[in-house]
Design a protein around this motif. Structure first.
Motif, PDB file in Angstrom:
ATOM      1  N   VAL A   1       0.843  -1.203   0.000  1.00  0.00           N
ATOM      2  CA  VAL A   1       0.000   0.000   0.000  1.00  0.00           C
ATOM      3  C   VAL A   1       0.875   1.249   0.000  1.00  0.00           C
ATOM      4  O   VAL A   1       0.605   2.223  -0.714  1.00  0.00           O
ATOM      5  N   VAL A   2       1.936   1.224   0.772  1.00  0.00           N
ATOM      6  CA  VAL A   2       2.839   2.373   0.823  1.00  0.00           C
ATOM      7  C   VAL A   2       3.506   2.581  -0.533  1.00  0.00           C
ATOM      8  O   VAL A   2       3.622   3.714  -1.000  1.00  0.00           O
ATOM      9  N   ALA A   3       3.932   1.500  -1.173  1.00  0.00           N
ATOM     10  CA  ALA A   3       4.566   1.623  -2.488  1.00  0.00           C
ATOM     11  C   ALA A   3       3.602   2.188  -3.520  1.00  0.00           C
ATOM     12  O   ALA A   3       3.970   3.066  -4.309  1.00  0.00           O
ATOM     13  N   MET A   4       2.352   1.703  -3.510  1.00  0.00           N
ATOM     14  CA  MET A   4       1.363   2.232  -4.464  1.00  0.00           C
ATOM     15  C   MET A   4       1.056   3.704  -4.184  1.00  0.00           C
ATOM     16  O   MET A   4       0.915   4.497  -5.113  1.00  0.00           O
ATOM     17  N   THR A   5       0.991   4.072  -2.918  1.00  0.00           N
ATOM     18  CA  THR A   5       0.742   5.469  -2.570  1.00  0.00           C
ATOM     19  C   THR A   5       1.902   6.348  -3.023  1.00  0.00           C
ATOM     20  O   THR A   5       1.694   7.432  -3.570  1.00  0.00           O
ATOM     21  N   TYR A   6       3.116   5.868  -2.803  1.00  0.00           N
ATOM     22  CA  TYR A   6       4.292   6.638  -3.215  1.00  0.00           C
ATOM     23  C   TYR A   6       4.317   6.827  -4.729  1.00  0.00           C
ATOM     24  O   TYR A   6       4.586   7.922  -5.224  1.00  0.00           O
ATOM     25  N   VAL A   7       4.012   5.773  -5.476  1.00  0.00           N
ATOM     26  CA  VAL A   7       3.992   5.874  -6.938  1.00  0.00           C
ATOM     27  C   VAL A   7       2.873   6.808  -7.396  1.00  0.00           C
ATOM     28  O   VAL A   7       3.058   7.620  -8.308  1.00  0.00           O
ATOM     29  N   ALA A   8       1.721   6.723  -6.747  1.00  0.00           N
ATOM     30  CA  ALA A   8       0.601   7.597  -7.120  1.00  0.00           C
ATOM     31  C   ALA A   8       0.936   9.065  -6.870  1.00  0.00           C
ATOM     32  O   ALA A   8       0.666   9.925  -7.714  1.00  0.00           O
ATOM     33  N   VAL A   9       1.527   9.351  -5.718  1.00  0.00           N
ATOM     34  CA  VAL A   9       1.897  10.738  -5.423  1.00  0.00           C
ATOM     35  C   VAL A   9       2.993  11.200  -6.375  1.00  0.00           C
ATOM     36  O   VAL A   9       2.985  12.345  -6.835  1.00  0.00           O
ATOM     37  N   ASP A  10       3.920  10.320  -6.716  1.00  0.00           N
ATOM     38  CA  ASP A  10       4.968  10.682  -7.663  1.00  0.00           C
ATOM     39  C   ASP A  10       4.390  10.915  -9.053  1.00  0.00           C
ATOM     40  O   ASP A  10       4.852  11.792  -9.781  1.00  0.00           O
ATOM     41  N   TYR A  11       3.361  10.143  -9.426  1.00  0.00           N
ATOM     42  CA  TYR A  11       2.720  10.322 -10.736  1.00  0.00           C
ATOM     43  C   TYR A  11       1.958  11.640 -10.802  1.00  0.00           C
ATOM     44  O   TYR A  11       1.766  12.196 -11.887  1.00  0.00           O
ATOM     45  N   LEU A  12       1.568  12.160  -9.638  1.00  0.00           N
ATOM     46  CA  LEU A  12       0.883  13.462  -9.626  1.00  0.00           C
ATOM     47  C   LEU A  12       1.786  14.582 -10.109  1.00  0.00           C
ATOM     48  O   LEU A  12       1.298  15.654 -10.456  1.00  0.00           O
ATOM     49  N   ARG A  13       3.093  14.345 -10.125  1.00  0.00           N
ATOM     50  CA  ARG A  13       4.014  15.361 -10.645  1.00  0.00           C
ATOM     51  C   ARG A  13       3.679  15.686 -12.089  1.00  0.00           C
ATOM     52  O   ARG A  13       3.828  16.817 -12.539  1.00  0.00           O
ATOM     53  N   ILE A  14       3.205  14.676 -12.835  1.00  0.00           N
ATOM     54  CA  ILE A  14       2.854  14.875 -14.240  1.00  0.00           C
ATOM     55  C   ILE A  14       1.429  15.420 -14.368  1.00  0.00           C
ATOM     56  O   ILE A  14       1.178  16.346 -15.132  1.00  0.00           O
TER      57      ILE A  14
ATOM     58  N   ARG B   1       2.013  19.517  -2.646  1.00  0.00           N
ATOM     59  CA  ARG B   1       1.328  19.480  -1.345  1.00  0.00           C
ATOM     60  C   ARG B   1       1.418  18.109  -0.687  1.00  0.00           C
ATOM     61  O   ARG B   1       1.608  18.009   0.525  1.00  0.00           O
ATOM     62  N   LEU B   2       1.250  17.055  -1.481  1.00  0.00           N
ATOM     63  CA  LEU B   2       1.154  15.717  -0.899  1.00  0.00           C
ATOM     64  C   LEU B   2       2.502  15.044  -0.644  1.00  0.00           C
ATOM     65  O   LEU B   2       2.606  14.211   0.264  1.00  0.00           O
ATOM     66  N   GLN B   3       3.526  15.377  -1.406  1.00  0.00           N
ATOM     67  CA  GLN B   3       4.802  14.698  -1.221  1.00  0.00           C
ATOM     68  C   GLN B   3       5.415  14.963   0.157  1.00  0.00           C
ATOM     69  O   GLN B   3       5.848  14.011   0.816  1.00  0.00           O
ATOM     70  N   PRO B   4       5.465  16.192   0.664  1.00  0.00           N
ATOM     71  CA  PRO B   4       5.991  16.377   2.024  1.00  0.00           C
ATOM     72  C   PRO B   4       5.150  15.683   3.094  1.00  0.00           C
ATOM     73  O   PRO B   4       5.690  15.177   4.078  1.00  0.00           O
TER      74      PRO B   4
END
Length: 102
Positions: A13-26, A34-37
Motif C-alpha cells: 500500500v505504501v509503495a502504491m501510494t508513493y507511486v501515485a503521489v509521484d505520478y501526480l508530478r505529471i 502538497r502531498l509529497q511532504p
C-alpha cells in the motif's frame, strides 16, 4: 482474519501510494507539491515508531564495530591518496616550471 497488507507491514500500500503521489508530478504539480511532504512525513513517523520493535539490534551493534573500523580505514586510505597525489602534482609542477623557463 488479517488483511494481506497488514501481514506484510503495509509495504504494498505504501509503495502504491508513493507511486501515485509521484505520478501526480505529471498530472497536477500543485497536488504533488502538497502531498509529497505529507507522505514523507508520514513515512518518517512510521519508521521512527517501528525502531524500538526491531528484532536484530544485537546483530547490528556487533557489526557496528567492524563497520566503523572499515570506514576509518577507507577514510585514512582516501587521505593518504590525496596527500600522495598532492605531493606528486607539486613535484611534477616544479619540474614542468623549470623545463618551460630554462
Amino acid at each position: 482474519m488479517r488483511w494481506p497488507a497488514v501481514k506484510s507491514g503495509g509495504l504494498g500500500v505504501v509503495a502504491m501510494t508513493y507511486v501515485a503521489v509521484d505520478y501526480l508530478r505529471i498530472l497536477s504539480p500543485t497536488w504533488h507539491e502538497r502531498l509529497q511532504p505529507v507522505l514523507w512525513s508520514l513515512l518518517a513517523l512510521v519508521a521512527v515508531t517501528r525502531v524500538p520493535f526491531y528484532r536484530h539490534w544485537s546483530a547490528e551493534f556487533r557489526a557496528a564495530i567492524s563497520f566503523l573500523a572499515s570506514m576509518i580505514f577507507m577514510l585514512s586510505a582516501l587521505l593518504f591518496e590525496a596527500c600522495t597525489v598532492r605531493f606528486v602534482t607539486v613535484v611534477l609542477g616544479l619540474n614542468w616550471h623549470k623545463m618551460c623557463f630554462h
